[in-house]
Design a protein around this motif. Structure first.
Motif, PDB file in Angstrom:
ATOM      1  N   GLU A 144      15.610   1.853  -1.645  1.00  0.00           N
ATOM      2  CA  GLU A 144      15.113   0.897  -0.657  1.00  0.00           C
ATOM      3  C   GLU A 144      14.919  -0.484  -1.266  1.00  0.00           C
ATOM      4  O   GLU A 144      15.277  -1.501  -0.659  1.00  0.00           O
ATOM      5  CB  GLU A 144      13.801   1.398  -0.061  1.00  0.00           C
ATOM      6  CG  GLU A 144      13.277   0.514   1.061  1.00  0.00           C
ATOM      7  CD  GLU A 144      12.054   1.097   1.746  1.00  0.00           C
ATOM      8  OE1 GLU A 144      11.448   0.385   2.558  1.00  0.00           O
ATOM      9  OE2 GLU A 144      11.721   2.265   1.471  1.00  0.00           O
ATOM     10  N   ALA A 145      14.363  -0.526  -2.470  1.00  0.00           N
ATOM     11  CA  ALA A 145      14.088  -1.810  -3.109  1.00  0.00           C
ATOM     12  C   ALA A 145      15.366  -2.566  -3.434  1.00  0.00           C
ATOM     13  O   ALA A 145      15.431  -3.791  -3.284  1.00  0.00           O
ATOM     14  CB  ALA A 145      13.266  -1.588  -4.380  1.00  0.00           C
ATOM     15  N   VAL A 182      11.686  -7.479   0.887  1.00  0.00           N
ATOM     16  CA  VAL A 182      11.111  -7.106  -0.404  1.00  0.00           C
ATOM     17  C   VAL A 182       9.827  -7.910  -0.603  1.00  0.00           C
ATOM     18  O   VAL A 182       9.666  -9.000  -0.036  1.00  0.00           O
ATOM     19  CB  VAL A 182      12.084  -7.365  -1.580  1.00  0.00           C
ATOM     20  CG1 VAL A 182      13.351  -6.537  -1.434  1.00  0.00           C
ATOM     21  CG2 VAL A 182      12.436  -8.841  -1.692  1.00  0.00           C
ATOM     22  N   LEU A 183       8.922  -7.350  -1.384  1.00  0.00           N
ATOM     23  CA  LEU A 183       7.623  -7.973  -1.629  1.00  0.00           C
ATOM     24  C   LEU A 183       7.426  -8.193  -3.115  1.00  0.00           C
ATOM     25  O   LEU A 183       7.934  -7.432  -3.939  1.00  0.00           O
ATOM     26  CB  LEU A 183       6.494  -7.079  -1.102  1.00  0.00           C
ATOM     27  CG  LEU A 183       6.538  -6.679   0.378  1.00  0.00           C
ATOM     28  CD1 LEU A 183       5.430  -5.673   0.665  1.00  0.00           C
ATOM     29  CD2 LEU A 183       6.385  -7.906   1.272  1.00  0.00           C
ATOM     30  N   LEU A 184       6.669  -9.239  -3.456  1.00  0.00           N
ATOM     31  CA  LEU A 184       6.254  -9.415  -4.837  1.00  0.00           C
ATOM     32  C   LEU A 184       4.886 -10.072  -4.881  1.00  0.00           C
ATOM     33  O   LEU A 184       4.480 -10.763  -3.933  1.00  0.00           O
ATOM     34  CB  LEU A 184       7.276 -10.211  -5.647  1.00  0.00           C
ATOM     35  CG  LEU A 184       7.404 -11.717  -5.424  1.00  0.00           C
ATOM     36  CD1 LEU A 184       8.034 -12.362  -6.648  1.00  0.00           C
ATOM     37  CD2 LEU A 184       8.267 -12.003  -4.206  1.00  0.00           C
ATOM     38  N   ASP A 185       4.208  -9.863  -5.965  1.00  0.00           N
ATOM     39  CA  ASP A 185       2.867 -10.406  -6.165  1.00  0.00           C
ATOM     40  C   ASP A 185       2.968 -11.919  -6.334  1.00  0.00           C
ATOM     41  O   ASP A 185       3.724 -12.417  -7.167  1.00  0.00           O
ATOM     42  CB  ASP A 185       2.248  -9.770  -7.416  1.00  0.00           C
ATOM     43  CG  ASP A 185       0.769 -10.095  -7.555  1.00  0.00           C
ATOM     44  OD1 ASP A 185       0.392 -11.260  -7.307  1.00  0.00           O
ATOM     45  OD2 ASP A 185      -0.004  -9.204  -7.921  1.00  0.00           O
ATOM     46  N   ILE A 186       2.206 -12.656  -5.550  1.00  0.00           N
ATOM     47  CA  ILE A 186       2.288 -14.114  -5.590  1.00  0.00           C
ATOM     48  C   ILE A 186       1.915 -14.681  -6.957  1.00  0.00           C
ATOM     49  O   ILE A 186       2.415 -15.733  -7.368  1.00  0.00           O
ATOM     50  CB  ILE A 186       1.390 -14.731  -4.488  1.00  0.00           C
ATOM     51  CG1 ILE A 186       1.728 -16.217  -4.302  1.00  0.00           C
ATOM     52  CG2 ILE A 186      -0.088 -14.525  -4.820  1.00  0.00           C
ATOM     53  CD1 ILE A 186       1.050 -16.842  -3.114  1.00  0.00           C
ATOM     54  N   ASN A 187       1.069 -13.978  -7.691  1.00  0.00           N
ATOM     55  CA  ASN A 187       0.647 -14.469  -9.000  1.00  0.00           C
ATOM     56  C   ASN A 187       1.794 -14.520 -10.004  1.00  0.00           C
ATOM     57  O   ASN A 187       1.732 -15.250 -10.991  1.00  0.00           O
ATOM     58  CB  ASN A 187      -0.483 -13.595  -9.548  1.00  0.00           C
ATOM     59  CG  ASN A 187      -1.731 -13.687  -8.685  1.00  0.00           C
ATOM     60  OD1 ASN A 187      -2.301 -14.755  -8.497  1.00  0.00           O
ATOM     61  ND2 ASN A 187      -2.146 -12.558  -8.127  1.00  0.00           N
TER      62      ASN A 187
END
Length: 354
Positions: free
Chosen positions: A319-320, A238-243
């Protein structure tokens, strides 16, 4: 090795004997990915070879098993402990007397007021226990077979359909995040806020967060990639915005080894699901957000609901969230009220034409 069903001098001891055998069977078949004390597991296995003196002694062993990282043991043992504490009042002389009617009678007492999800856990534990007895008991005249299936147990409202999960709407999520940023945790503020935000921003399960190791995290431009150890020993990313979590990443600098768990307590053991849920409940309380269920899983539902509402993509939700079946993800379509608004407009038009 098989044993006589009534293998001890009285009913209570026979029940304790089989509960011990079943507990040993479960701890050696459940996942040991989080096991942090193999020597203690060995000692517990040895102790279970001898029938405990009472249910309290067996309960203490079950708690030790959970504390060393055998996830899921409570799901099986706690219902059986309650079952044992009730059935001994019936003064039975043999386990062979136990039938489905008696089990249902006891379940009606010990599951009163519980949610359907909890009742399902009781059903799973008890049906599994009697299946284990069927496979392991053997008297001179052969094995006794328990026909305990609980298919018609009325404690479960199977006909009522799937219950919609609790979730926060978008405005409540914003309020929750604002309160979280301002919340004064007694200790490890960055650790706690990082764990909670990862759940809310990715929708991963709380136990998946607690399994994260330093080697499971990588950075690419403005994105953080998390390698998730999911159900069934499967992996997904899974991906997330680093900010979204940038303010709390200093916490990771104190983790030395790549194999170290990220979210640990003072004893260097992974935090528990109950601990994370209590943190979330405290933040919700301060934010003034009231839900029937305030634990970490509610954050997962909130993320999934928002994701479907924004993208209208059920495969993306599947998927998430790591759902094995698309049908599991369909529940979040119930929160999409755009078409219901169209129905409301049609009704309004009827009024205007009159």
């Amino acid at each position: 090795m098989k044993y006589p069903l009534d293998c001890e001098e009285n009913f209570n001891n026979s029940m304790l004997f089989w509960l011990s055998k079943f507990l040993k069977f479960k701890i050696n078949s459940l996942s040991n990915k989080l096991l942090d004390n193999p020597d203690l597991l060995r000692d517990i296995n040895i102790k279970l070879n001898t029938t405990p003196k009472n249910i309290t002694e067996l309960d203490n062993l079950a708690k030790q098993i959970r504390n060393i990282g055998i996830i899921g043991i409570n799901t099986y043992f706690n219902p059986l402990k309650k079952f044992y504490e009730q059935i001994i009042h019936y003064k039975l002389y043999s386990l062979k007397i136990i039938d489905e009617d008696l089990v249902i009678e006891i379940l009606a007492s010990i599951t009163a007021g519980l949610s359907d999800a909890s009742k399902k856990n009781y059903k799973i534990a008890i049906v599994n226990f009697f299946k284990f007895l069927n496979s392991q008991n053997k008297d001179d005249d052969g094995s006794h077979v328990f026909e305990i299936e609980l298919k018609n147990w009325l404690g479960l409202k199977a006909s009522a359909g799937q219950k919609l999960p609790e979730y926060m709407n978008e405005e409540q999520m914003k309020l929750f995040l604002k309160t979280l940023d301002e919340f004064n945790f007694k200790s490890n503020s960055d650790r706690n806020k990082l764990a909670i935000k990862i759940i809310l921003f990715t929708g991963i399960r709380v136990n998946e967060v607690l399994r994260l190791r330093l080697k499971d995290i990588s950075f690419e431009n403005e994105l953080v990639s998390l390698r998730i150890h999911a159900k069934g020993n499967k992996y997904r990313v899974v991906l997330l915005d680093i900010n979204l979590i940038n303010n709390h990443l200093n916490y990771l600098k104190n983790i030395i080894a790549q194999d170290d768990f990220i979210f640990i307590g003072r004893n260097s053991k992974p935090l528990t699901q109950a601990y994370i849920s209590r943190l979330i409940e405290n933040v919700l309380l301060q934010a003034g957000i009231r839900k029937e269920k305030n634990g970490a899983h509610m954050l997962r539902h909130s993320f999934a609901t928002l994701l479907y509402k924004k993208e209208k993509d059920l495969l993306l939700v599947q998927e998430a969230l790591g759902h094995a079946s698309l049908n599991t993800s369909r529940i979040y379509t119930h929160f999409d009220n755009d078409k219901l608004k169209l129905a409301a407009k049609i009704a309004k038009n009827l009024k205007d034409d009159s």
